[in-house]
Motif scaffolding. Structure first.
Motif, PDB file in Angstrom:
ATOM      1  N   ALA A 172       0.851  -1.188   0.000  1.00  0.00           N
ATOM      2  CA  ALA A 172       0.000   0.000   0.000  1.00  0.00           C
ATOM      3  C   ALA A 172       0.877   1.225   0.000  1.00  0.00           C
ATOM      4  O   ALA A 172       1.858   1.294   0.759  1.00  0.00           O
ATOM      5  CB  ALA A 172      -0.900   0.010   1.237  1.00  0.00           C
ATOM      6  N   GLY A 173       0.537   2.197  -0.852  1.00  0.00           N
ATOM      7  CA  GLY A 173       1.345   3.418  -0.863  1.00  0.00           C
ATOM      8  C   GLY A 173       0.882   4.404  -1.917  1.00  0.00           C
ATOM      9  O   GLY A 173       0.110   4.081  -2.823  1.00  0.00           O
ATOM     10  N   TYR A 174       1.397   5.592  -1.749  1.00  0.00           N
ATOM     11  CA  TYR A 174       1.151   6.695  -2.687  1.00  0.00           C
ATOM     12  C   TYR A 174       1.757   6.305  -4.028  1.00  0.00           C
ATOM     13  O   TYR A 174       2.877   5.776  -4.089  1.00  0.00           O
ATOM     14  CB  TYR A 174       1.836   7.919  -2.086  1.00  0.00           C
ATOM     15  N   LYS A 175       1.011   6.557  -5.119  1.00  0.00           N
ATOM     16  CA  LYS A 175       1.449   5.965  -6.391  1.00  0.00           C
ATOM     17  C   LYS A 175       2.788   6.481  -6.906  1.00  0.00           C
ATOM     18  O   LYS A 175       3.549   5.750  -7.512  1.00  0.00           O
ATOM     19  CB  LYS A 175       0.368   6.053  -7.469  1.00  0.00           C
ATOM     20  N   TYR A 176       3.125   7.722  -6.572  1.00  0.00           N
ATOM     21  CA  TYR A 176       4.419   8.253  -6.993  1.00  0.00           C
ATOM     22  C   TYR A 176       5.570   7.395  -6.438  1.00  0.00           C
ATOM     23  O   TYR A 176       6.560   7.142  -7.127  1.00  0.00           O
ATOM     24  CB  TYR A 176       4.537   9.702  -6.502  1.00  0.00           C
ATOM     25  N   TYR A 177       5.419   6.934  -5.190  1.00  0.00           N
ATOM     26  CA  TYR A 177       6.480   6.110  -4.591  1.00  0.00           C
ATOM     27  C   TYR A 177       6.503   4.713  -5.209  1.00  0.00           C
ATOM     28  O   TYR A 177       7.560   4.118  -5.387  1.00  0.00           O
ATOM     29  CB  TYR A 177       6.309   6.016  -3.067  1.00  0.00           C
ATOM     30  N   LEU A 178       5.304   4.199  -5.536  1.00  0.00           N
ATOM     31  CA  LEU A 178       5.239   2.866  -6.157  1.00  0.00           C
ATOM     32  C   LEU A 178       5.921   2.886  -7.525  1.00  0.00           C
ATOM     33  O   LEU A 178       6.614   1.949  -7.907  1.00  0.00           O
ATOM     34  CB  LEU A 178       3.774   2.438  -6.319  1.00  0.00           C
TER      35      LEU A 178
ATOM     36  N   LYS B 289       2.409  -7.761  -7.549  1.00  0.00           N
ATOM     37  CA  LYS B 289       1.840  -7.730  -6.192  1.00  0.00           C
ATOM     38  C   LYS B 289       0.489  -7.004  -6.222  1.00  0.00           C
ATOM     39  O   LYS B 289       0.223  -6.221  -7.131  1.00  0.00           O
ATOM     40  CB  LYS B 289       2.787  -6.995  -5.241  1.00  0.00           C
ATOM     41  N   THR B 290      -0.335  -7.264  -5.219  1.00  0.00           N
ATOM     42  CA  THR B 290      -1.587  -6.517  -5.093  1.00  0.00           C
ATOM     43  C   THR B 290      -1.248  -5.132  -4.556  1.00  0.00           C
ATOM     44  O   THR B 290      -0.513  -5.007  -3.572  1.00  0.00           O
ATOM     45  CB  THR B 290      -2.540  -7.228  -4.108  1.00  0.00           C
ATOM     46  N   ILE B 291      -1.768  -4.113  -5.227  1.00  0.00           N
ATOM     47  CA  ILE B 291      -1.410  -2.739  -4.861  1.00  0.00           C
ATOM     48  C   ILE B 291      -2.634  -2.016  -4.288  1.00  0.00           C
ATOM     49  O   ILE B 291      -3.716  -2.064  -4.859  1.00  0.00           O
ATOM     50  CB  ILE B 291      -0.918  -1.966  -6.118  1.00  0.00           C
ATOM     51  N   ILE B 292      -2.443  -1.374  -3.151  1.00  0.00           N
ATOM     52  CA  ILE B 292      -3.483  -0.499  -2.605  1.00  0.00           C
ATOM     53  C   ILE B 292      -2.930   0.906  -2.734  1.00  0.00           C
ATOM     54  O   ILE B 292      -1.975   1.273  -2.057  1.00  0.00           O
ATOM     55  CB  ILE B 292      -3.766  -0.814  -1.117  1.00  0.00           C
ATOM     56  N   SER B 293      -3.527   1.682  -3.669  1.00  0.00           N
ATOM     57  CA  SER B 293      -2.945   2.978  -3.955  1.00  0.00           C
ATOM     58  C   SER B 293      -4.027   4.040  -4.037  1.00  0.00           C
ATOM     59  O   SER B 293      -5.185   3.754  -4.253  1.00  0.00           O
ATOM     60  CB  SER B 293      -2.190   2.922  -5.274  1.00  0.00           C
ATOM     61  N   SER B 294      -3.638   5.253  -3.861  1.00  0.00           N
ATOM     62  CA  SER B 294      -4.534   6.399  -4.047  1.00  0.00           C
ATOM     63  C   SER B 294      -3.661   7.635  -3.955  1.00  0.00           C
ATOM     64  O   SER B 294      -2.466   7.541  -3.704  1.00  0.00           O
ATOM     65  CB  SER B 294      -5.604   6.432  -2.956  1.00  0.00           C
ATOM     66  N   GLY B 295      -4.248   8.795  -4.143  1.00  0.00           N
ATOM     67  CA  GLY B 295      -3.472  10.046  -4.090  1.00  0.00           C
ATOM     68  C   GLY B 295      -3.037  10.350  -2.670  1.00  0.00           C
ATOM     69  O   GLY B 295      -3.337   9.596  -1.738  1.00  0.00           O
TER      70      GLY B 295
ATOM     71  N   ALA C 259       2.769  -4.627   3.320  1.00  0.00           N
ATOM     72  CA  ALA C 259       3.676  -3.520   3.648  1.00  0.00           C
ATOM     73  C   ALA C 259       3.023  -2.209   3.239  1.00  0.00           C
ATOM     74  O   ALA C 259       2.441  -2.116   2.159  1.00  0.00           O
ATOM     75  CB  ALA C 259       4.997  -3.677   2.907  1.00  0.00           C
ATOM     76  N   VAL C 260       3.111  -1.217   4.105  1.00  0.00           N
ATOM     77  CA  VAL C 260       2.686   0.142   3.762  1.00  0.00           C
ATOM     78  C   VAL C 260       3.968   0.949   3.599  1.00  0.00           C
ATOM     79  O   VAL C 260       4.789   1.010   4.520  1.00  0.00           O
ATOM     80  CB  VAL C 260       1.797   0.744   4.870  1.00  0.00           C
ATOM     81  N   ILE C 261       4.124   1.541   2.430  1.00  0.00           N
ATOM     82  CA  ILE C 261       5.406   2.192   2.150  1.00  0.00           C
ATOM     83  C   ILE C 261       5.353   3.709   2.385  1.00  0.00           C
ATOM     84  O   ILE C 261       4.316   4.343   2.227  1.00  0.00           O
ATOM     85  CB  ILE C 261       5.882   1.915   0.710  1.00  0.00           C
ATOM     86  N   SER C 262       6.501   4.251   2.782  1.00  0.00           N
ATOM     87  CA  SER C 262       6.700   5.697   2.879  1.00  0.00           C
ATOM     88  C   SER C 262       8.019   5.985   2.187  1.00  0.00           C
ATOM     89  O   SER C 262       8.882   5.109   2.106  1.00  0.00           O
ATOM     90  CB  SER C 262       6.863   6.130   4.340  1.00  0.00           C
ATOM     91  N   SER C 263       8.205   7.222   1.758  1.00  0.00           N
ATOM     92  CA  SER C 263       9.541   7.578   1.277  1.00  0.00           C
ATOM     93  C   SER C 263      10.432   7.759   2.505  1.00  0.00           C
ATOM     94  O   SER C 263       9.936   7.919   3.621  1.00  0.00           O
ATOM     95  CB  SER C 263       9.486   8.865   0.457  1.00  0.00           C
ATOM     96  N   GLY C 264      11.725   7.730   2.305  1.00  0.00           N
ATOM     97  CA  GLY C 264      12.645   7.982   3.409  1.00  0.00           C
ATOM     98  C   GLY C 264      12.490   6.975   4.525  1.00  0.00           C
ATOM     99  O   GLY C 264      12.566   5.763   4.323  1.00  0.00           O
ATOM    100  N   ASP C 265      12.237   7.482   5.718  1.00  0.00           N
ATOM    101  CA  ASP C 265      12.020   6.632   6.885  1.00  0.00           C
ATOM    102  C   ASP C 265      10.521   6.614   7.190  1.00  0.00           C
ATOM    103  O   ASP C 265       9.879   7.668   7.216  1.00  0.00           O
ATOM    104  CB  ASP C 265      12.792   7.221   8.077  1.00  0.00           C
ATOM    105  N   ALA C 266       9.987   5.427   7.444  1.00  0.00           N
ATOM    106  CA  ALA C 266       8.535   5.289   7.651  1.00  0.00           C
ATOM    107  C   ALA C 266       8.067   5.956   8.931  1.00  0.00           C
ATOM    108  O   ALA C 266       6.891   6.289   9.085  1.00  0.00           O
ATOM    109  CB  ALA C 266       8.165   3.809   7.665  1.00  0.00           C
ATOM    110  N   GLY C 267       8.986   6.174   9.871  1.00  0.00           N
ATOM    111  CA  GLY C 267       8.624   6.774  11.149  1.00  0.00           C
ATOM    112  C   GLY C 267       8.940   8.260  11.230  1.00  0.00           C
ATOM    113  O   GLY C 267       8.827   8.861  12.297  1.00  0.00           O
ATOM    114  N   ILE C 268       9.370   8.853  10.118  1.00  0.00           N
ATOM    115  CA  ILE C 268       9.652  10.295  10.097  1.00  0.00           C
ATOM    116  C   ILE C 268       8.702  10.926   9.081  1.00  0.00           C
ATOM    117  O   ILE C 268       8.877  10.758   7.872  1.00  0.00           O
ATOM    118  CB  ILE C 268      11.131  10.573   9.733  1.00  0.00           C
TER     119      ILE C 268
END
Ligand code: SAH
Length: 249
Positions: free
Chosen positions: A34-40, A50-56, A78-87
Motif C-alpha cells: 500500500a502506498g502513494y502511487k508516486y512512490y510505487l 503484487k496486489t497494490i493499494i494505492s490512491s493520491g 507492507a505500507v510504504i513511505s519515502s525515506g524513513d517510515a517513522g519520520i
C-alpha cells in the motif's frame, strides 16, 4: 496462521542502492503493498505482480485502513513511505488505527534513510552538530505552532531541516522560516536546497539567506538552514563542530 502483522517500510530517498537491505527483503516477501502511487512508480520491478493499494496523497487514512484489513485477512502487507517510515511517514498513523480498530495487528516499523541524511550527504555535512527538523505543512500542525517552533530553533542556533517546505498553493511559511533565520542567525547564513535527492531529476543548490531562491522550492525539496557555525568551503556545506577551536587542526 495469519501473522497478525503489518510492516511500515521506509523506501529511502529514491534510488534502490539507498534502500535498506531489510526493507528490500520485507518488500519482496509481501504480497500486498500500500502506498502513494508516486512512490510505487519509483520501483516498478520490485512491486510488479503484487496486489497494490494505492490512491493520491490525501487518501492516507483510507489506504492504511485497507492495508490493515488485508493484514487481518491473513495477507502479508507492507505500507510504504519515502525515506524513513517513522519520520513524517505512515508508521504512526498505522499504529493509531491499529490501536483503535485492529488491536490484534502489530505494526512493525522498518527504517529507511530519511531525506535529511540523503540531502546532508549531497550537500556535505551540515548536520554535524545539533539540529532540528520541522515540517512546514500546516495540514496537521497549526501554522501558529510551526512558527513558534521555528522561532525556538532559530533562537537556539540549531541547524534546521525543513520538510514539506512548500507546495504550489502553500508558499508563505517558507518565507516566514527564512525571515526568522535571517533575523536570529543572520543574512549571511548558508542554506542548502535539494530537490529530488537521489532521483533522476536531482538538483542541489547552496546559497545564503540573503539570496534565498524561493521560486525553486517545491513539494520534493528539502531545505537545510545552517546555523552560525555552518560554512560553505570547497563546494561543501558543513557545520563546524568545534574541533579546530578545541584542538587546533
Ligand atoms: N518519510 C520521509 C519524509 C516524508 S515528508 C523521509 O523520511 O524522508 C515529504 C517531504 O520529505 C517532502 O516534501 C520533502 O521535503 C522531503 N523529501 C522526501 N524525499 C525527498 C527527496 N528524495 N529529495 C528531497 N526531499 C525529499
Amino acid at each position: 496462521m495469519p501473522e497478525n502483522k503489518i510492516y511500515a517500510v521506509g523506501l529511502g530517498p529514491g534510488s534502490k542502492d539507498l534502500m535498506a537491505p531489510k526493507a528490500l527483503e520485507i518488500l519482496r516477501s509481501c504480497n500486498v503493498i500500500a502506498g502513494y502511487k508516486y512512490y510505487l512508480e519509483q520501483f516498478p520491478d520490485l512491486f510488479a505482480g503484487k496486489t497494490i493499494i494505492s490512491s493520491g496523497m490525501t487518501g492516507e487514512i483510507q489506504r492504511c485502513r485497507e492495508a490493515l484489513e488485508a493484514a487481518r485477512s491473513g495477507k502479508r502487507v507492507a505500507v510504504i513511505s519515502s525515506g524513513d517510515a517513522g519520520i513524517y511517514g505512515m508508521a504512526g498513523l498505522l499504529m493509531e488505527l491499529a490501536e483503535k480498530d485492529f488491536p490484534e495487528i502489530e505494526v512493525e516499523t522498518v527504517p529507511g534513510i530519511t531525506a535529511a541524511s540523503a540531502v546532508g550527504a549531497l550537500l556535505g555535512a551540515p548536520l554535524m552538530n545539533d539540529f532540528a527538523t520541522i515540517s512546514l505543512s500546516d495540514l496537521m500542525t497549526p501554522e501558529k505552532v510551526i512558527i513558534k517552533r521555528l522561532e525556538g530553533v532559530a533562537e537556539a542556533d540549531l541547524v534546521c531541516v525543513l520538510y514539506n517546505p512548500a507546495s504550489k498553493k502553500r508558499r508563505t511559511l517558507i518565507r516566514t522560516a527564512v525571515d526568522i533565520y535571517r533575523r536570529a542567525v543572520g543574512e549571511e547564513t548558508v542554506a542548502g536546497i535539494v530537490t529530488d535527492a537521489c532521483r533522476p531529476d536531482q538538483q542541489v543548490m547552496t546559497c545564503t539567506l540573503k539570496d534565498f531562491p524561493f521560486d525553486e522550492i517545491g513539494m520534493k525539496t528539502l531545505v537545510v538552514l545552517g546555523n552560525s557555525r555552518t560554512v560553505l568551503r570547497n563546494g561543501k556545506m558543513y557545520t563546524l563542530r568545534g574541533y579546530d577551536d578545541k584542538y587546533g587542526i
